[in-house]
Write a protein that holds these residues in place. Structure first.
Motif, short mmCIF file in Angstrom:
data_model
loop_
_atom_site.label_atom_id
_atom_site.label_comp_id
_atom_site.label_asym_id
_atom_site.label_seq_id
_atom_site.Cartn_x
_atom_site.Cartn_y
_atom_site.Cartn_z
N ASN A 158 10.10 -50.73 -10.98
CA ASN A 158 11.17 -49.74 -10.82
C ASN A 158 11.02 -48.60 -11.80
O ASN A 158 11.20 -47.43 -11.44
CB ASN A 158 12.53 -50.41 -11.01
CG ASN A 158 13.09 -51.01 -9.73
OD1 ASN A 158 12.89 -50.46 -8.64
ND2 ASN A 158 13.78 -52.12 -9.84
N MET A 160 27.07 -43.65 -10.55
CA MET A 160 26.28 -44.55 -9.72
C MET A 160 27.15 -45.04 -8.57
O MET A 160 28.37 -45.12 -8.72
CB MET A 160 25.79 -45.74 -10.55
CG MET A 160 25.00 -45.34 -11.79
SD MET A 160 24.45 -46.77 -12.78
CE MET A 160 26.00 -47.24 -13.55
N VAL A 189 27.23 -47.80 -4.91
CA VAL A 189 26.63 -48.84 -4.07
C VAL A 189 27.40 -48.95 -2.76
O VAL A 189 28.59 -48.64 -2.71
CB VAL A 189 26.62 -50.21 -4.78
CG1 VAL A 189 25.68 -50.21 -5.96
CG2 VAL A 189 28.02 -50.62 -5.21
N THR A 218 21.29 -53.85 -7.94
CA THR A 218 20.63 -52.57 -7.66
C THR A 218 19.73 -52.64 -6.42
O THR A 218 18.79 -51.87 -6.30
CB THR A 218 19.78 -52.11 -8.86
OG1 THR A 218 18.82 -53.13 -9.18
CG2 THR A 218 20.65 -51.84 -10.08
N MET A 265 21.21 -48.87 -4.87
CA MET A 265 22.11 -48.18 -5.79
C MET A 265 21.65 -46.74 -6.02
O MET A 265 20.51 -46.50 -6.40
CB MET A 265 22.19 -48.91 -7.13
CG MET A 265 23.15 -48.28 -8.13
SD MET A 265 23.21 -49.16 -9.73
CE MET A 265 24.10 -50.65 -9.26
N ILE A 319 21.82 -43.35 -8.12
CA ILE A 319 22.04 -43.07 -9.54
C ILE A 319 21.69 -41.62 -9.85
O ILE A 319 20.61 -41.14 -9.49
CB ILE A 319 21.18 -44.01 -10.42
CG1 ILE A 319 21.42 -45.47 -10.06
CG2 ILE A 319 21.44 -43.76 -11.91
CD1 ILE A 319 20.43 -46.44 -10.68
N ASP A 343 18.57 -55.56 -13.55
CA ASP A 343 19.58 -54.64 -13.03
C ASP A 343 20.93 -54.88 -13.68
O ASP A 343 21.66 -53.93 -13.99
CB ASP A 343 19.68 -54.75 -11.50
CG ASP A 343 19.94 -56.16 -10.99
OD1 ASP A 343 19.82 -57.12 -11.78
OD2 ASP A 343 20.26 -56.30 -9.80
N VAL A 390 22.97 -51.91 -15.67
CA VAL A 390 24.34 -51.54 -15.31
C VAL A 390 25.30 -51.81 -16.46
O VAL A 390 26.17 -50.99 -16.77
CB VAL A 390 24.79 -52.29 -14.03
CG1 VAL A 390 26.28 -52.09 -13.77
CG2 VAL A 390 23.98 -51.83 -12.83
#
Length: 299
Positions: free
Chosen positions: A76, A119, A121, A170, A173, A175, A196, A200
């Protein structure tokens, strides 16, 4: 002009889910995005299939080939850094074992802006059903573990209100780029699981960022296609990383409480639920988590 989104996904044994992932991305009503595919030396045909799918779909795809499997966190990070270098305004961390509705990204971005969030979701369903996998999430005070709101509940509209949440996975998610400038990247010590959660937690508790659940953005999640649900691998890293996470992020007395509580849970409850081999893996993972914290400077 619409803002550019970098969609970051990490490959590992993802061959079986990639076609639907690419197909549903291709149908998005929001078009200003680049897909960053980070391959962690997948032993299956994930990389070659990704290259093939990239040529046959309309959106731009950047494929990054790693020469080793250094974990989801590092994968990531590599994708995030590349997206930021390319001038993306937002990063969308995404599993590739998901399927999107046509307006999933559009609605998620609208919800992010409407709620002035850092952020965001979506509502996540268990693949092939209308049962909820996660409608945002939070922490369980008693155990220090995370929970998904609404998990396995049939969706009857009970989670149709946007809300600020303390946690969410995530796997999808959105951001703002500014978050990474302040919070930093994923802690690569985790390898997989809790990376993740850690990100967070730091963003919300140390930097006062906000995370919102956007109820009208929907996706479908086919869980654990890479690591295998309840595999030896999953059990090891889940319990190892809980120890590391608690010691790194919780206040000392609460961290000790969380570790004792969960150790007793493994020792007694999971003795009857896990096969003997996996029970021993879980116990040994506690020692590994402690060593990880002692021997590696937390990132």
């Amino acid at each position: 002009m619409s803002r550019k989104i970098g969609v970051v996904t990490v490959l590992y044994n993802s061959e079986s889910v990639l076609e639907e992932f690419f197909e549903t991305l291709n149908k998005q009503t929001y078009k200003n995005f680049i897909l960053y595919v980070v391959d962690n030396l997948s032993p299956d045909g994930s990389l070659e299939l990704s290259k093939k799918l990239a040529r046959s779909h309309q959106f731009k795809t950047v494929i990054i080939e790693n020469d080793a499997n250094d974990g989801v966190a590092k994968g990531n990070n590599i994708g995030i850094q590349r997206a930021l270098e390319d001038g993306c305004d937002l990063v969308l961390l995404s599993n590739n074992d998901i399927a999107l509705e046509d307006d999933s990204i559009d609605k998620l971005l609208i919800g992010l802006d409407k709620n002035n969030a850092d952020m965001a979701v979506p509502k996540i369903y268990i693949y092939g059903t209308r049962k909820i996998w996660a409608a945002g999430g939070g922490f369980i005070k008693k155990s220090g573990l995370t929970l998904h709101f609404g998990q396995e509940q049939e969706d009857k509209g009970q989670f149709n209100i946007d809300q600020k949440v303390d946690y969410a996975p995530t796997c999808f998610m959105l951001i703002k780029k500014e978050v990474f400038a302040e919070v930093g990247l994923m802690d690569e010590n985790y390898f997989v699981y809790y990376d993740d959660t850690d990100f967070v937690y730091r963003a919300l508790n140390e930097y006062s960022k906000t995370l919102w659940y956007v109820s009208n953005s929907e996706i479908y999640h086919n869980e654990s296609t890479s690591t295998g649900k309840m595999s030896d691998f999953s059990i090891k890293f889940l319990w190892r990383n809980l120890v590391y996470f608690a010691l790194k992020n919780y206040k000392p007395l609460y961290a000790v409480y969380v570790l004792i509580y969960n150790f007793i849970y493994i020792l007694i409850i999971l003795f009857f639920r896990y096969p003997t081999k996996q029970w021993k893996i879980a116990l040994n993972a506690y020692k590994e988590g402690l060593n990880l914290y002692i021997n590696n400077k937390p990132i």
